[in-house]
Design a protein around this motif. Sequence first.
Motif, mmCIF file in Angstrom:
data_model
loop_
_atom_site.group_PDB
_atom_site.id
_atom_site.type_symbol
_atom_site.label_atom_id
_atom_site.label_comp_id
_atom_site.label_asym_id
_atom_site.label_seq_id
_atom_site.Cartn_x
_atom_site.Cartn_y
_atom_site.Cartn_z
ATOM 1 N N ASP A 25 0.848 -1.234 -0.108
ATOM 2 C CA ASP A 25 -0.139 -0.162 0.036
ATOM 3 C C ASP A 25 0.909 1.333 -0.156
ATOM 4 O OD1 ASP A 25 -2.602 -1.157 -0.210
ATOM 5 O OD2 ASP A 25 -2.073 -1.827 2.085
ATOM 6 N N VAL A 26 1.857 1.211 0.704
ATOM 7 C CA VAL A 26 2.986 2.365 0.825
ATOM 8 C C VAL A 26 3.482 2.688 -0.722
ATOM 9 C CG1 VAL A 26 5.114 3.351 1.820
ATOM 10 C CG2 VAL A 26 3.440 2.036 3.251
ATOM 11 N N ARG A 27 3.833 1.605 -1.501
ATOM 12 C CA ARG A 27 4.347 1.785 -2.821
ATOM 13 C C ARG A 27 3.171 2.246 -3.675
ATOM 14 N NH1 ARG A 27 7.965 -0.201 -5.933
ATOM 15 N NH2 ARG A 27 8.873 -1.094 -4.199
ATOM 16 N N ARG A 28 1.866 1.711 -3.455
ATOM 17 C CA ARG A 28 0.768 2.229 -4.279
ATOM 18 C C ARG A 28 0.673 3.729 -4.081
ATOM 19 N NH1 ARG A 28 -4.608 1.244 -3.586
ATOM 20 N NH2 ARG A 28 -4.446 0.350 -1.685
ATOM 21 N N ALA A 29 0.867 4.103 -2.856
ATOM 22 C CA ALA A 29 0.693 5.825 -2.714
ATOM 23 C C ALA A 29 1.914 6.365 -3.431
ATOM 24 C CB ALA A 29 0.998 5.946 -1.259
ATOM 25 N N ALA A 30 3.139 5.683 -3.549
ATOM 26 C CA ALA A 30 4.023 6.461 -4.031
ATOM 27 C C ALA A 30 3.652 6.649 -5.595
ATOM 28 C CB ALA A 30 5.462 5.710 -3.909
ATOM 29 N N LEU A 31 3.581 5.355 -5.983
ATOM 30 C CA LEU A 31 2.977 5.274 -7.591
ATOM 31 C C LEU A 31 2.038 6.453 -7.976
ATOM 32 C CD1 LEU A 31 3.560 1.498 -8.311
ATOM 33 C CD2 LEU A 31 4.965 3.344 -8.796
ATOM 34 N N TRP A 32 0.984 6.354 -7.101
ATOM 35 C CA TRP A 32 -0.090 7.362 -7.360
ATOM 36 C C TRP A 32 0.285 8.594 -7.475
ATOM 37 C CZ3 TRP A 32 -1.944 11.477 -5.204
ATOM 38 C CH2 TRP A 32 -3.636 11.938 -5.639
ATOM 39 N N TYR A 71 9.254 19.547 0.109
ATOM 40 C CA TYR A 71 9.373 18.287 0.855
ATOM 41 C C TYR A 71 8.184 17.914 1.405
ATOM 42 C CZ TYR A 71 9.886 15.173 4.645
ATOM 43 O OH TYR A 71 9.567 14.208 5.294
ATOM 44 N N GLY A 72 7.563 16.871 1.292
ATOM 45 C CA GLY A 72 6.547 16.211 1.946
ATOM 46 C C GLY A 72 6.737 14.765 2.343
ATOM 47 N N HIS A 73 5.819 14.266 2.665
ATOM 48 C CA HIS A 73 5.747 12.769 2.897
ATOM 49 C C HIS A 73 4.303 12.073 2.423
ATOM 50 C CE1 HIS A 73 3.955 12.394 7.154
ATOM 51 N NE2 HIS A 73 4.483 13.661 7.601
ATOM 52 N N TYR A 74 4.309 10.997 1.948
ATOM 53 C CA TYR A 74 3.060 10.345 1.677
ATOM 54 C C TYR A 74 2.708 9.052 2.609
ATOM 55 C CZ TYR A 74 6.090 6.629 -0.532
ATOM 56 O OH TYR A 74 7.183 5.630 -0.645
ATOM 57 N N ASP A 75 3.540 8.872 3.432
ATOM 58 C CA ASP A 75 3.366 7.808 4.487
ATOM 59 C C ASP A 75 2.379 8.277 5.536
ATOM 60 O OD1 ASP A 75 5.600 9.137 5.465
ATOM 61 O OD2 ASP A 75 5.874 7.491 6.694
ATOM 62 N N VAL A 76 1.737 7.510 6.347
ATOM 63 C CA VAL A 76 0.784 8.086 7.398
ATOM 64 C C VAL A 76 1.230 6.997 8.687
ATOM 65 C CG1 VAL A 76 -0.856 8.843 5.981
ATOM 66 C CG2 VAL A 76 -1.116 6.514 7.007
ATOM 67 N N GLN A 77 0.704 7.542 9.780
ATOM 68 C CA GLN A 77 0.792 6.848 11.284
ATOM 69 C C GLN A 77 -0.179 5.886 10.919
ATOM 70 O OE1 GLN A 77 1.953 7.413 14.573
ATOM 71 N NE2 GLN A 77 3.548 8.382 13.449
ATOM 72 N N PRO A 78 0.192 4.679 11.894
ATOM 73 C CA PRO A 78 -1.003 3.577 12.070
ATOM 74 C C PRO A 78 -2.409 4.331 12.248
ATOM 75 C CG PRO A 78 1.052 2.925 13.139
ATOM 76 C CD PRO A 78 1.108 4.494 12.770
ATOM 77 N N PRO A 79 -3.393 3.742 11.995
ATOM 78 C CA PRO A 79 -4.707 4.345 12.410
ATOM 79 C C PRO A 79 -5.317 3.818 13.953
ATOM 80 C CG PRO A 79 -5.019 2.386 10.854
ATOM 81 C CD PRO A 79 -3.567 2.540 11.067
ATOM 82 N N GLU A 80 -4.696 2.706 14.357
ATOM 83 C CA GLU A 80 -5.158 2.230 15.729
ATOM 84 C C GLU A 80 -5.231 3.123 16.711
ATOM 85 O OE1 GLU A 80 -2.851 0.678 13.939
ATOM 86 O OE2 GLU A 80 -3.964 -1.036 12.838
ATOM 87 N N PRO A 81 -5.935 3.396 17.703
ATOM 88 C CA PRO A 81 -7.165 2.256 17.788
ATOM 89 C C PRO A 81 -8.427 2.421 16.980
ATOM 90 C CG PRO A 81 -7.340 3.838 19.684
ATOM 91 C CD PRO A 81 -6.078 4.076 18.780
ATOM 92 N N LEU A 82 -8.573 1.637 16.137
ATOM 93 C CA LEU A 82 -9.699 1.660 14.919
ATOM 94 C C LEU A 82 -11.082 1.939 15.494
ATOM 95 C CD1 LEU A 82 -8.436 -0.966 12.609
ATOM 96 C CD2 LEU A 82 -8.410 1.233 11.920
ATOM 97 N N GLU A 83 -11.266 1.392 16.686
ATOM 98 C CA GLU A 83 -12.868 1.328 17.271
ATOM 99 C C GLU A 83 -12.956 2.791 17.629
ATOM 100 O OE1 GLU A 83 -10.308 -0.032 18.566
ATOM 101 O OE2 GLU A 83 -9.984 0.489 20.540
ATOM 102 N N LEU A 84 -12.163 3.699 17.716
ATOM 103 C CA LEU A 84 -12.341 4.994 18.123
ATOM 104 C C LEU A 84 -12.575 6.167 16.953
ATOM 105 C CD1 LEU A 84 -9.850 5.642 21.245
ATOM 106 C CD2 LEU A 84 -12.351 4.923 21.032
ATOM 107 N N TRP A 85 -12.449 5.494 15.756
ATOM 108 C CA TRP A 85 -12.616 6.397 14.402
ATOM 109 C C TRP A 85 -14.334 6.516 14.188
ATOM 110 C CZ3 TRP A 85 -9.412 8.775 10.881
ATOM 111 C CH2 TRP A 85 -7.950 8.528 11.146
ATOM 112 N N GLU A 86 -14.682 7.656 13.901
ATOM 113 C CA GLU A 86 -16.065 7.989 13.591
ATOM 114 C C GLU A 86 -16.501 7.561 12.373
ATOM 115 O OE1 GLU A 86 -17.432 11.631 15.106
ATOM 116 O OE2 GLU A 86 -16.815 11.201 17.109
#
Lengths: 438, 438
Positions: A25-32, A71-86
């Motif tokens: 998925d990280v690679r996919r973001a780079a290619l996108w 400069y920027g970055h296309y990677d993100v932090q882990p989403p956990e804890p998932l149950e707290l996302w609305e």
Amino acid sequence: MKPLDALFEFLSIPSVSTDPARKEDVRRAALWLGGRLEALGFQVEVAETPGHPIVFAEKRVSDRAPTLLIYGHYDVQPPEPLELWETPPFVPTLKDGRIYARGASDDKGQLYAHVAAVEALGEALPVNVKFLVEGEEEIGSPHLPAYVWENRDRLRADAVLVSDGAMFAPHTPTLTYGLRGLVYLEVLLEGAARDLHSGVYGGAAPNPLQALAWMAARLKGEDHRVRIPGFYDRVRPVSQEEKALWPQVDEEAFKASVGLEALWGEEEYSLLERLWTRPTLDLNGAYGGFQGEGSKTVIPARAGFKFSMRLVPDQDPEEVAARAEDYLRSIAPLGIRVRVLRHGLGRPVLTDPQSLPMRLAAEALEEVWGRKPVYTREGGSIPIVAELVEALKAPVVLMGFGLNDDNLHAPNEKLDLVNFEKGIAASQAFLRRLSRLA
Amino acid sequence: MKPLDALFEFLSIPSVSTDPARKEDVRRAALWLGGRLEALGFQVEVAETPGHPIVFAEKRVSDRAPTLLIYGHYDVQPPEPLELWETPPFVPTLKDGRIYARGASDDKGQLYAHVAAVEALGEALPVNVKFLVEGEEEIGSPHLPAYVWENRDRLRADAVLVSDGAMFAPHTPTLTYGLRGLVYLEVLLEGAARDLHSGVYGGAAPNPLQALAWMAARLKGEDHRVRIPGFYDRVRPVSQEEKALWPQVDEEAFKASVGLEALWGEEEYSLLERLWTRPTLDLNGAYGGFQGEGSKTVIPARAGFKFSMRLVPDQDPEEVAARAEDYLRSIAPLGIRVRVLRHGLGRPVLTDPQSLPMRLAAEALEEVWGRKPVYTREGGSIPIVAELVEALKAPVVLMGFGLNDDNLHAPNEKLDLVNFEKGIAASQAFLRRLSRLA
């Protein structure tokens, strides 16, 4: 492509750099991203590294025009804890004027504002633009420094623009001239060869969890001072002139904004000093023994904790890491084997708030927001900025479009739509002014 | 039914009392045991409680015969971490003369040895036998005390037999005359309303993980002394006469048996004193923040830890728990909300090693093992034993068939087949002798 549609595509790719299962998925973001920039007339290279790829892209308008490196970055932090996302972290959602998704503010949304600015300027782009976008910012940029030094000539620019930060307050355009550095370590503790019954062995067997507590309590005392010998030796004092640049801060509002009952920290320093110009240490994770519901009477064989230190000029991350490792080994209780892992090192940054690119950026921000920017340091770290400054010898402009309540590194990360849109406008205004650098 | 076949059926039921998802499995284990005892001529009642059921069974041979009450538990510890088991925890496996399964030693195997003994004696059973088997021992027996006091008349017996312990060493029949008590608490710590970025907020925001470290380090100092005020006030000194009863212990062998590089504990006390007659405190679990691979720069909103204290006469669990709770609240750092949960309380036990039932038990063990038993205390706790002793005013015999390397509460729990078989023989020998109690 409409900026928001493009951003939603970008945000829907779960490019979690710390998670080995997300490597593709990280690679996919780079290619996108590479594909998007190619469509805008950039020469694009998606460069392999031992980790995640680096996207380098260049659009030359003229050999005589000045060059901006973004400069920027296309990677993100882990989403956990998932149950707290609305809403699901990788299903970007526009709600009440806010873009909700992991990475909305940190950093895909901010980064994409500049891509959209270049697209909007089209043939009117007056300067050469280079993008340098990495996929390992959230894991401490392990491979970008080598890339920067090896590709110093290709990266050369008259100014460096970084949009991976926050505005000081809503409706408050902000230029940042300082970032804290980082040392992120993990401590692995081992006692017995196997988990033990705490009744049968309690009182005689080494307990790695108790060792964790003792060691973590010795890292930072209850006076909030870091106890690693020499930790504060190289901390540069801050001048009254510098403090006079700073905006006012309302401590009660700060506390209320994240539900704090009290502030921690060194009593003799103001809130902004604690956050911007003082080094600190925070535990980021701890684990060991039984974590389920109820009780289990176990002395675990293993435990561990992760902690990070934020550094300020002139602390050196290599030196601080080495001192921390020595100290941790020196305070390891008898019978506990200690191993320390390094997860990331980054130098602090301090730039000149009155450089020409900073002055042009201030004009651009004022044009869009209708008010002069405030000048801030930031408590966070962008490890690569120090490397860019040193390798390219170019002035850096830190211009953030996020807000401190964007829930970076937490559930329900968001970016206000208005800031995304004004970010695009501000980037265009900055690019238009940059011909004055020549 | 062949004892080993029956035990394997019993062990294959995952009766993990602490796991709400296993509630039906716990019930299944109760019903299985009730069915077995019914088949042997017992009157069986599976009594409901607000938690897991209690199995009470009675077989009367004569109104003039003395009565033995046998206590045990059919619930087991959680099997986690599953990946460390060499065979699945609930697929009982005989390998190299050992029965591997969660509960093999603690306590299904030991308990079933007595069921098998009654079955083997058949019509020759000379005494009345009652079984009292609970499903909540591993969570601190929250409902059994009330049951015991309410059913005091039905439970009345001339002696109480408990097989939920270990032999001091292989081939060493053992009678235990003391158990430590237990207070098991969990501390929940809360800081901000949400997880915070440790760069943006580090240095000013309360960190529940740091609070965890400070508080746990204040619970037990690096001198291995528990710091809760008054904790040691009621600890009864141990006489030289008592210590003279104790077996020799080889510290190096003890350390080697579980892979310890050093012993912890109060320097002025011997290893057996630390394990048997001194109270202690151990962290059993800790959690908070990022526990995955790599790094995440977060100040978690919440953290927590579980710890247990082992008590000795004349410490009172209610008093110790209350003192601990008061102390925890008193040392909570500013800005951290603290909540304390009680997971289990149990009083310590000390019985007379020279009571008539203990002397009969000693004869029975000598008959089977060919050598006199050793007398020990145990570091572990069987909270209900103190209640039984007090409610029934009957002498208690603690006769264990397990070994200290049985991996209680750990992966790869086992019971040596020879100890299961000798346990059955010893139980028969004891039951035959018990008519002398009349």
